[in-house]
Design an enzyme around this catalytic site. Structure first.
Site, PDB file in Angstrom:
ATOM      1  N   LYS A   9       4.063  -5.961 -11.051  1.00 33.10           N
ATOM      2  CA  LYS A   9       4.478  -4.305 -10.948  1.00 33.10           C
ATOM      3  C   LYS A   9       3.891  -3.730 -10.011  1.00 33.10           C
ATOM      4  O   LYS A   9       2.924  -4.368  -9.021  1.00 33.10           O
ATOM      5  CB  LYS A   9       3.858  -3.838 -12.315  1.00 33.10           C
ATOM      6  CG  LYS A   9       2.685  -3.872 -12.573  1.00 33.10           C
ATOM      7  CD  LYS A   9       1.569  -2.925 -11.615  1.00 33.10           C
ATOM      8  CE  LYS A   9       0.066  -3.046 -11.973  1.00 33.10           C
ATOM      9  NZ  LYS A   9      -0.714  -2.453 -10.986  1.00 33.10           N
ATOM     10  N   GLY A  43      -4.311  -9.040  -6.661  1.00 30.13           N
ATOM     11  CA  GLY A  43      -3.706  -8.320  -5.422  1.00 30.13           C
ATOM     12  C   GLY A  43      -3.076  -6.880  -5.983  1.00 30.13           C
ATOM     13  O   GLY A  43      -2.369  -6.018  -5.115  1.00 30.13           O
ATOM     14  N   GLY A 100      -2.303 -11.124 -13.600  1.00 32.24           N
ATOM     15  CA  GLY A 100      -2.890 -11.686 -14.705  1.00 32.24           C
ATOM     16  C   GLY A 100      -2.402 -10.984 -16.028  1.00 32.24           C
ATOM     17  O   GLY A 100      -2.050 -11.466 -17.098  1.00 32.24           O
ATOM     18  N   ASP A 118      -2.674  -2.840 -18.358  1.00 34.06           N
ATOM     19  CA  ASP A 118      -1.263  -3.306 -17.795  1.00 34.06           C
ATOM     20  C   ASP A 118      -0.493  -4.181 -18.327  1.00 34.06           C
ATOM     21  O   ASP A 118       0.629  -4.421 -18.254  1.00 34.06           O
ATOM     22  CB  ASP A 118      -1.250  -3.752 -16.501  1.00 34.06           C
ATOM     23  CG  ASP A 118      -2.203  -2.952 -15.288  1.00 34.06           C
ATOM     24  OD1 ASP A 118      -2.285  -1.548 -15.777  1.00 34.06           O
ATOM     25  OD2 ASP A 118      -2.475  -3.237 -14.262  1.00 34.06           O
TER      26      ASP A 118
END
Ligand code: ATP
Length: 323
Positions: free
Chosen positions: A18, A114, A119, A153
């Site tokens: 995302k 990043g 993950g 997330d």
């Protein structure tokens, strides 16, 4: 994949990385977290996780790198700290499976550390893959609540599409976005950025500003309606005016080499450029697919690790099952 019949030998699930097209970050809370108002967009750069039944108890993890951005995978934990292992263990505990035996194989394409939730995508994929492998039959709401315990997330990686995330980013409301938006990602050639380090730098910057008389950061309560409208209509030019990331100044201080790359992407025709989440991946918004392909080529010719992608795309979904 039905819940009746014999269990499969392995299940592969794909889940999206995302970007945050907007990330408003509130002040540091007493519990150490920050409230956010995040607008997530799931992108066509996806992770795969295969969950294969193991004859003996134990959760193993292996990772293959590469992909279009040639992601190096050294340094990713392969033990119980890997988010896929934590996801499988959480599901086994929830479902009352005492000694789960599963081999989890990650195909990594999203840059590590990043700011693209790689993950988290792996965790979402592992939850869904194990739910199908073990025929535990959790529904979407149960998977989402397990996902939120693994990371802020993770619920979005299950859901995909575009969504507003409140709370710590886990309280999701779908943001309608019909038309694809075209982006060019640039993966950092250096090490990733630690999310806690970037938040810590933001807190320090804000403390300095407040000591000099600035008002404290407001509590984020909602996403910018102009941004939601631009997403709804797929209007890239309007979106370019309103994308923002409160973590960007902190990420750029920690990785100053990103500043000229941001400038270069804009000079080469991007409508806007932004640090993705806590960085250091950069995301450039392009007017359309052709412009994105041109920008990707131009950045690559200057030595940048660039990739044209689009979003919104679907959340975690099974792509293969072997009996
Ligand atoms: P965040 O979700 O915190 O914004 P990010 O997207 O920047 O993180 P990730 O690649 O998700 O970064 O991972 C951050 C760290 O989590 C890695 O440096 C690594 O030590 C650890 N980690 C645990 N499991 C995984 C996994 N499956 N893939 C990548 N990193 C993992």
């Amino acid at each position: 994949m039905s819940i009746s019949g014999p269990p499969p030998a392995s299940v592969t699930v794909s889940a999206p990385g995302k970007i945050n097209v907007s990330l408003q970050v509130g002040p540091l809370r007493p519990d150490g977290y920050h409230s956010v108002a995040s607008v997530y967009l799931a992108l066509s750069l996806r992770e795969d996780v295969t969950a294969a039944a193991a004859p003996q108890p134990g959760i193993t993890v292996s990772v293959t790198g590469g992909g279009p951005l040639q992601i190096p995978v050294a340094g990713i934990p392969l033990g119980p700290d890997n988010l896929v292992a934590r996801a499988a263990a959480a599901l086994a505990e929830h479902a009352g499976i005492p000694d789960p035996g599963v081999n989890l194989i990650i195909t990594k394409r999203v840059p590590v550390a990043g700011g693209m939730g790689g993950g988290s995508a792996d965790a979402a994929a592992a939850l869904l893959a194990c739910n199908l492998l073990w025929k535990t039959g959790l529904d979407a709401a149960e998977l989402s609540s397990l996902a939120a315990r693994l990371g802020a997330d993770v619920p979005f990686a299950l859901e995909g599409g575009a969504a507003v995330g409140l709370g710590v980013g886990d309280l999701l409301t779908e943001a309608p976005a019909q038309a694809p938006l075209h982006w060019v990602l640039v993966a950092s050639s250096g090490a990733g950025l630690s999310t806690p380090a970037v938040y810590g730098r933001l807190d320090a910057l804000r403390a300095e500003a407040e000591a000099a008389g600035a008002s404290p950061a407001p509590e984020p309560e909602a996403a910018d309606p102009r941004l939601l409208e631009a997403l709804r209509t797929g209007n890239a030019a309007a979106l370019a005016d309103v994308i923002s990331n409160d973590l960007q100044p902190a990420a750029l201080l920690l990785s100053p080499e990103l500043v000229p790359v941001l400038d270069r992407g804009r000079a080469l025709g991007a409508l806007a450029g932004i640090v993705s989440g806590s960085g250091p991946t950069l995301a450039f918004l392009a007017a359309d697919a052709v412009s994105a392909a041109r920008l990707e080529a131009a950045l690559r010719s200057e030595g940048h690790n660039a990739l044209a992608v689009h979003g919104p795309v679907a959340g975690a979904q099974p792509t293969a099952s072997k009996t």
